[in-house]
Design an enzyme around this catalytic site. Structure first.
Site, PDB file in Angstrom:
ATOM      1  N   LYS A  12       0.794  -1.114  -0.408  1.00  0.00           N
ATOM      2  CA  LYS A  12       0.529  -0.106   0.329  1.00  0.00           C
ATOM      3  C   LYS A  12       0.859   1.151   0.082  1.00  0.00           C
ATOM      4  O   LYS A  12       2.396   1.078   0.236  1.00  0.00           O
ATOM      5  CB  LYS A  12      -1.223   0.041   1.149  1.00  0.00           C
ATOM      6  N   TYR A  52     -12.116  -2.027  -3.665  1.00  0.00           N
ATOM      7  CA  TYR A  52     -13.413  -2.252  -2.313  1.00  0.00           C
ATOM      8  C   TYR A  52     -14.934  -2.416  -2.358  1.00  0.00           C
ATOM      9  O   TYR A  52     -15.057  -1.905  -1.189  1.00  0.00           O
ATOM     10  CB  TYR A  52     -12.678  -0.645  -1.810  1.00  0.00           C
ATOM     11  N   ASN A 115      -1.877   0.755   6.783  1.00  0.00           N
ATOM     12  CA  ASN A 115      -1.717  -1.000   7.131  1.00  0.00           C
ATOM     13  C   ASN A 115      -0.185  -2.005   6.075  1.00  0.00           C
ATOM     14  O   ASN A 115      -0.265  -3.175   6.298  1.00  0.00           O
ATOM     15  CB  ASN A 115      -2.839  -2.074   8.098  1.00  0.00           C
ATOM     16  N   HIS A 118      -2.424  -5.338   1.379  1.00  0.00           N
ATOM     17  CA  HIS A 118      -3.540  -5.960   1.200  1.00  0.00           C
ATOM     18  C   HIS A 118      -3.123  -8.047   1.240  1.00  0.00           C
ATOM     19  O   HIS A 118      -2.283  -7.944  -0.366  1.00  0.00           O
ATOM     20  CB  HIS A 118      -4.375  -5.062  -0.305  1.00  0.00           C
ATOM     21  N   GLU A 129      -9.605 -10.845  -7.226  1.00  0.00           N
ATOM     22  CA  GLU A 129      -8.610  -9.094  -7.823  1.00  0.00           C
ATOM     23  C   GLU A 129      -7.716  -9.396  -7.864  1.00  0.00           C
ATOM     24  O   GLU A 129      -6.698  -8.226  -9.032  1.00  0.00           O
ATOM     25  CB  GLU A 129      -8.250  -9.476  -6.132  1.00  0.00           C
TER      26      GLU A 129
HETATM   27  P1  IDP Z   1      -7.956  -6.208   5.555  1.00  0.00           P
HETATM   28  O1  IDP Z   1      -7.132  -5.610   4.505  1.00  0.00           O
HETATM   29  O2  IDP Z   1      -6.889  -6.783   6.544  1.00  0.00           O
HETATM   30  O3  IDP Z   1      -8.679  -7.700   4.990  1.00  0.00           O
HETATM   31  P2  IDP Z   1     -11.111  -5.845   5.582  1.00  0.00           P
HETATM   32  O4  IDP Z   1     -12.143  -5.975   7.031  1.00  0.00           O
HETATM   33  O5  IDP Z   1     -10.865  -6.277   4.637  1.00  0.00           O
HETATM   34  O6  IDP Z   1      -9.006  -5.692   6.325  1.00  0.00           O
HETATM   35  O7  IDP Z   1     -10.720  -3.679   5.484  1.00  0.00           O
HETATM   36  C1  IDP Z   1      -9.965  -3.127   4.570  1.00  0.00           C
HETATM   37  C2  IDP Z   1      -9.200  -2.311   5.032  1.00  0.00           C
HETATM   38  O8  IDP Z   1      -9.766  -1.265   5.281  1.00  0.00           O
HETATM   39  C3  IDP Z   1      -7.850  -2.548   5.552  1.00  0.00           C
HETATM   40  O9  IDP Z   1      -6.417  -3.315   5.321  1.00  0.00           O
HETATM   41  C4  IDP Z   1      -7.509  -1.310   6.693  1.00  0.00           C
HETATM   42  O10 IDP Z   1      -7.243  -0.856   5.853  1.00  0.00           O
HETATM   43  C5  IDP Z   1      -9.113  -0.620   6.762  1.00  0.00           C
HETATM   44  N1  IDP Z   1     -10.275  -0.744   7.427  1.00  0.00           N
HETATM   45  C6  IDP Z   1     -10.552  -1.687   7.911  1.00  0.00           C
HETATM   46  N2  IDP Z   1     -11.362  -1.426   9.626  1.00  0.00           N
HETATM   47  C7  IDP Z   1     -11.177   0.178   9.467  1.00  0.00           C
HETATM   48  C8  IDP Z   1     -11.680   0.739  10.322  1.00  0.00           C
HETATM   49  O11 IDP Z   1     -12.214   0.247  11.173  1.00  0.00           O
HETATM   50  N3  IDP Z   1     -10.665   2.479  10.316  1.00  0.00           N
HETATM   51  C9  IDP Z   1     -10.302   2.601   8.872  1.00  0.00           C
HETATM   52  N4  IDP Z   1      -9.914   1.692   8.578  1.00  0.00           N
HETATM   53  C10 IDP Z   1     -10.323   0.137   8.282  1.00  0.00           C
HETATM   54 MG    MG Z   2      -9.868  -7.008   3.617  1.00  0.00          MG
END
Ligand code: IDP
Ligand code: MG
Length: 136
Positions: A12, A52, A115, A118, A129
């Protein structure tokens, strides 16, 4: 029995901006992932919204899509035995403060939104994807 899978990984913008591409690729390779294809690109916000779409009802959707399109990313097709789940394990929890030691997000993640990586969450989504980034 072998179960070779492919999954989509994205480095990312926060990680690309800090020059962590090679360090993250080295972590993947050292766990046995083959990088079958990769490209460094910057996507439009409208493309991030498509990617997304599953999160479109979430409060963070707009910020998430702005963020993913805010700078260069590295999209990769990874291949190995059980690639989808093994990549999720190596990535660590979505929120870096919950990520286990030795995971990419524990090492490099800044916050739940920044983070660093992905990874597809199922074989079915991996196919969708991979096709999103590498259909040609
Ligand atoms: P993942 O990346 O671990 O699969 P997902 O639940 O699919 O997590 O969420 C996609 C992305 O959305 C996450 O990587 C994160 O960057 C962001 N995200 C998820 N939950 C939150 C939140 O509660 N606040 C802000 N960003 C979030
Ligand atoms: Mg995810």
């Amino acid at each position: 029995m072998s179960n070779i899978e492919q999954t989509l990984s994205i480095i990312k913008p926060d990680a690309v901006q800090r020059g962590l591409d090679n360090a993250i690729k080295d972590m993947l390779k050292s766990k046995g992932f083959l990088i079958i294809k990769e490209k460094k690109i910057q996507i439009e916000k409208s493309e991030a919204e498509k990617f997304y779409k599953v999160h479109e009802t979430k409060s963070f959707y707009n910020d998430l899509c702005s963020y993913l399109s805010s700078g260069p990313i590295v999209a990769m097709i990874l291949e190995k035995e059980n690639a989808v789940l093994d990549n999720r394990e190596l990535m660590g929890a979505t929120d870096p403060k919950d990520a286990l030691e030795g995971t990419i997000r524990e090492k490099y993640g800044i916050s739940i939104d920044k983070n660093s990586v992905h990874g597809s969450d199922s074989v079915e989504n991996a196919k969708i994807e991979i096709n999103f980034f590498f259909k040609d």
